[in-house]
Design an enzyme around this catalytic site. Structure first.
Site, PDB file in Angstrom:
ATOM      1  N   LYS A  10       0.822  -1.216   0.000  1.00  0.00           N
ATOM      2  CA  LYS A  10       0.000   0.000   0.000  1.00  0.00           C
ATOM      3  C   LYS A  10       0.856   1.267   0.000  1.00  0.00           C
ATOM      4  O   LYS A  10       0.468   2.262  -0.608  1.00  0.00           O
ATOM      5  CB  LYS A  10      -1.012  -0.008   1.147  1.00  0.00           C
ATOM      6  CG  LYS A  10      -0.400  -0.136   2.527  1.00  0.00           C
ATOM      7  CD  LYS A  10      -1.501  -0.361   3.532  1.00  0.00           C
ATOM      8  CE  LYS A  10      -0.961  -0.329   4.960  1.00  0.00           C
ATOM      9  NZ  LYS A  10       0.259  -1.169   5.187  1.00  0.00           N
ATOM     10  N   ARG A  30      -5.569   1.249  12.342  1.00  0.00           N
ATOM     11  CA  ARG A  30      -5.133  -0.138  12.414  1.00  0.00           C
ATOM     12  C   ARG A  30      -6.083  -0.958  13.283  1.00  0.00           C
ATOM     13  O   ARG A  30      -6.111  -2.177  13.186  1.00  0.00           O
ATOM     14  CB  ARG A  30      -3.717  -0.156  12.984  1.00  0.00           C
ATOM     15  CG  ARG A  30      -3.087  -1.501  13.028  1.00  0.00           C
ATOM     16  CD  ARG A  30      -1.604  -1.395  13.211  1.00  0.00           C
ATOM     17  NE  ARG A  30      -0.943  -1.258  11.919  1.00  0.00           N
ATOM     18  CZ  ARG A  30       0.372  -1.281  11.751  1.00  0.00           C
ATOM     19  NH1 ARG A  30       1.158  -1.412  12.776  1.00  0.00           N
ATOM     20  NH2 ARG A  30       0.893  -1.169  10.553  1.00  0.00           N
ATOM     21  N   ARG A  37      13.534 -10.150   1.318  1.00  0.00           N
ATOM     22  CA  ARG A  37      14.242  -8.865   1.338  1.00  0.00           C
ATOM     23  C   ARG A  37      15.658  -9.033   1.869  1.00  0.00           C
ATOM     24  O   ARG A  37      15.883  -9.732   2.855  1.00  0.00           O
ATOM     25  CB  ARG A  37      13.540  -7.894   2.298  1.00  0.00           C
ATOM     26  CG  ARG A  37      12.242  -7.332   1.808  1.00  0.00           C
ATOM     27  CD  ARG A  37      11.764  -6.386   2.899  1.00  0.00           C
ATOM     28  NE  ARG A  37      10.397  -5.957   2.705  1.00  0.00           N
ATOM     29  CZ  ARG A  37       9.630  -5.449   3.684  1.00  0.00           C
ATOM     30  NH1 ARG A  37      10.118  -5.325   4.905  1.00  0.00           N
ATOM     31  NH2 ARG A  37       8.409  -5.066   3.433  1.00  0.00           N
ATOM     32  N   ARG A  65      17.067  -8.404   7.619  1.00  0.00           N
ATOM     33  CA  ARG A  65      16.706  -7.761   8.891  1.00  0.00           C
ATOM     34  C   ARG A  65      16.096  -8.801   9.821  1.00  0.00           C
ATOM     35  O   ARG A  65      15.326  -9.653   9.389  1.00  0.00           O
ATOM     36  CB  ARG A  65      15.683  -6.649   8.656  1.00  0.00           C
ATOM     37  CG  ARG A  65      16.265  -5.350   8.164  1.00  0.00           C
ATOM     38  CD  ARG A  65      15.159  -4.334   7.974  1.00  0.00           C
ATOM     39  NE  ARG A  65      14.247  -4.314   9.108  1.00  0.00           N
ATOM     40  CZ  ARG A  65      12.996  -3.859   9.062  1.00  0.00           C
ATOM     41  NH1 ARG A  65      12.498  -3.415   7.930  1.00  0.00           N
ATOM     42  NH2 ARG A  65      12.230  -3.853  10.127  1.00  0.00           N
ATOM     43  N   ARG A  97       3.452 -11.164  13.026  1.00  0.00           N
ATOM     44  CA  ARG A  97       2.891  -9.835  12.733  1.00  0.00           C
ATOM     45  C   ARG A  97       1.620  -9.939  11.912  1.00  0.00           C
ATOM     46  O   ARG A  97       0.665  -9.202  12.127  1.00  0.00           O
ATOM     47  CB  ARG A  97       3.912  -8.988  11.944  1.00  0.00           C
ATOM     48  CG  ARG A  97       5.054  -8.452  12.751  1.00  0.00           C
ATOM     49  CD  ARG A  97       5.626  -7.171  12.154  1.00  0.00           C
ATOM     50  NE  ARG A  97       6.139  -7.299  10.799  1.00  0.00           N
ATOM     51  CZ  ARG A  97       7.368  -7.680  10.490  1.00  0.00           C
ATOM     52  NH1 ARG A  97       8.227  -8.013  11.442  1.00  0.00           N
ATOM     53  NH2 ARG A  97       7.764  -7.750   9.237  1.00  0.00           N
TER      54      ARG A  97
END
Ligand SMILES: [Zn+2]
Length: 214
Positions: free
Chosen positions: A13, A88, A125, A158, A169
């Site tokens: 987004k 949220r 990533r 990371r 999450r």
């Protein structure tokens, strides 16, 4: 136009928001950026937020809401804004509506993406340990695996991007944000976008929707 972009972390987004804000004259308000700016500026809210972040806790709803509602009340937001990463939770959505009673949210776009897609996007990533260049093992790989094209140093993942943490999450997100999506659905204010597709395909649809609203 006052827009809300909803979607899991990794749904894309933010990428889509960046593509439309200039064209439609909107201020891009990303919760994470705003929070960091307030903390850096040591504002009253920033100092309070910092205490929670330092303790490894989530910044509470009322603090986040105060920051966001103050931000969208500023002059530059009068011509329109795009909220990215907010609301949220259901209490945040309700509080936002109260704050915007005279200028309600025009539309919310829900970027719906499968868990497999998100896990793939995030766990792939890689970042250069030296210069910070960003890669993705399949979508944007370096020429030599694990090595930065630009400076030749090692690429790292990371800590937050490891699969277990991403799944954790996501579970929290689904729990909280499904209530927000339902809230906007009940008001006939949400458009759901299939975000498992390419960035370009999604962008075409987002443009069509926004042109219809403008
Ligand atoms: Zn590098």
């Amino acid at each position: 136009m006052r827009l809300v972009f909803l979607g899991a972390p990794g749904a894309g987004k933010g990428t889509q928001a960046a593509k439309v804000v200039d064209e439609f004259g909107l201020v891009h308000v990303a919760t994470g950026d705003l929070l960091r700016a307030e903390v850096a500026a040591k504002s009253e809210l920033g100092v309070k937020a910092r205490a929670f972040m330092d303790a490894g806790r989530l910044v509470p709803d009322d603090l986040v809401v105060s920051m966001l509602t103050a931000r969208v009340a500023e002059d530059d937001c009068k011509s329109g804004f795009l909220l990215d990463g907010f609301p949220r939770t259901l209490p945040q959505a309700e509080e936002l509506d109260r704050a915007l009673v005279d200028h309600p949210v025009t539309r919310s776009l829900f970027f719906e993406v499968s868990d497999e897609q998100i896990v793939g996007r995030i766990t792939g990533r890689r970042t250069c340990s030296e210069c910070g260049a960003a890669y993705h093992v399949s979508a944007h790989p370096p020429k030599v695996e694990g090595v930065c094209d630009r400076c030749g140093k090692a690429l790292i993942q990371r800590q937050d991007d490891r699969e277990e943490l991403v799944k954790e999450r996501l579970a929290i997100f689904r729990d909280q944000t499904s209530a927000v999506v339902r809230y906007y659905k009940d008001k006939n204010m949400v458009t759901t976008i299939d975000a498992d597709r390419s960035v370009e395909a999604i962008s075409v649809e987002v443009h069509e929707i926004l042109r219809g609203l403008a």
